[in-house]
Design an enzyme around this catalytic site. Structure first.
Site: not given
Length: 254
Positions: A38, A66, A146, A171, A173
């Site tokens: 990210n 991502h 993740h 993942h 956060h």
């Protein structure tokens, strides 16, 4: 062997937090691993973001769902120390593991993505990890999972039966308070946390993310700005196993 794993670096605030803290921490660790999926404004890893992470002291960058959001990754992942999820199908660019060396010992670092509520249809992370562990020579093994579901992360830890020294989740956060050891000796933490904007919704601008919940319609994505936090987990590896796991968090001053 002392290893530092830095949680999901999110946007410019996350890169700033890494630049503030990692250079001072780096001399205390043999190896530093950073999740950078990210790092480019909240989505993907660009070449400038990759450069900043490496200059701050990262030995290896991991990705996640991502991984492919920024075009630079297709070149970077072919030549640089970057890994994506191991359980992508054959033919996917890059690789899902990396062997790092320190003090004459080998650390096998792997990443898999979960199958629960991830919106992807990847291969079985359980058997994929098990097969790689049998294939690649190593002294220690670190598995990054993740994934959304805490249950899936713990299930992987139990399934592998002590074959990995540590299992660290990414993942969500959100740093979890469960750091400890399974009965099989594997060190585990469901989520290392995010290195990114404090006043946000898991890194995203509050107002834009709130709209998704209130209106039940898509809203434009916007990364949050402002003060940052730095989340990481320390691992001490000795005698073929992890003997210490310690989460940490620093908040940028007001």
């Amino acid at each position: 062997m002392r290893v530092l794993f830095v949680g999901d670096v999110f946007g410019d605030p996350g890169l700033r937090a890494v630049a503030m803290h990692l250079p001072d921490l780096r001399p205390h660790y043999d190896l530093v691993i950073v999740n950078g999926e990210n790092a480019h404004h909240g989505k993907g890893l660009s070449r400038p973001a990759y450069k900043k992470l490496r200059e701050a002291g990262a030995d290896l960058i991991t990705l996640g769902n991502h991984a492919w959001d920024h075009k630079d990754i297709y070149d970077l992942i072919q030549t640089e120390p970057i890994i994506r999820a191991l359980n992508y199908p054959p033919g996917t660019p890059g690789k899902g593991y990396w062997v790092l060396e320190a003090q004459g010992e080998r650390l096998l670092v792997m990443q898999v993505m979960g199958q629960v509520d991830m919106g992807l249809n990847l291969y079985d992370p359980f058997r994929t990890t098990e097969a790689l562990l049998a294939e690649v020579p190593h002294d220690y093994a670190l598995l990054e999972v993740h994934a959304e579901a805490t249950s899936e992360k713990y299930a992987l830890g139990h399934y592998l039966g002590g074959k990995v020294s540590a299992l660290l989740g990414t993942h969500t956060h959100v740093q979890t308070a469960d750091a400890g050891f399974l009965a099989n000796g594997t060190a585990v933490q469901c989520d290392v946390g995010m290195t990114g904007p404090i006043h946000s919704i898991i890194g995203g601008e509050i107002e834009s993310f709130l709209g998704r919940f209130i209106t039940q319609r898509p809203t434009p994505f916007k990364a949050a700005s402002g003060r940052a936090m730095f989340c990481a987990t320390e691992l001490v590896l000795e005698g073929g196993r992890c003997v210490q796991i310690r989460p940490m968090r620093w908040d940028e001053p007001e």
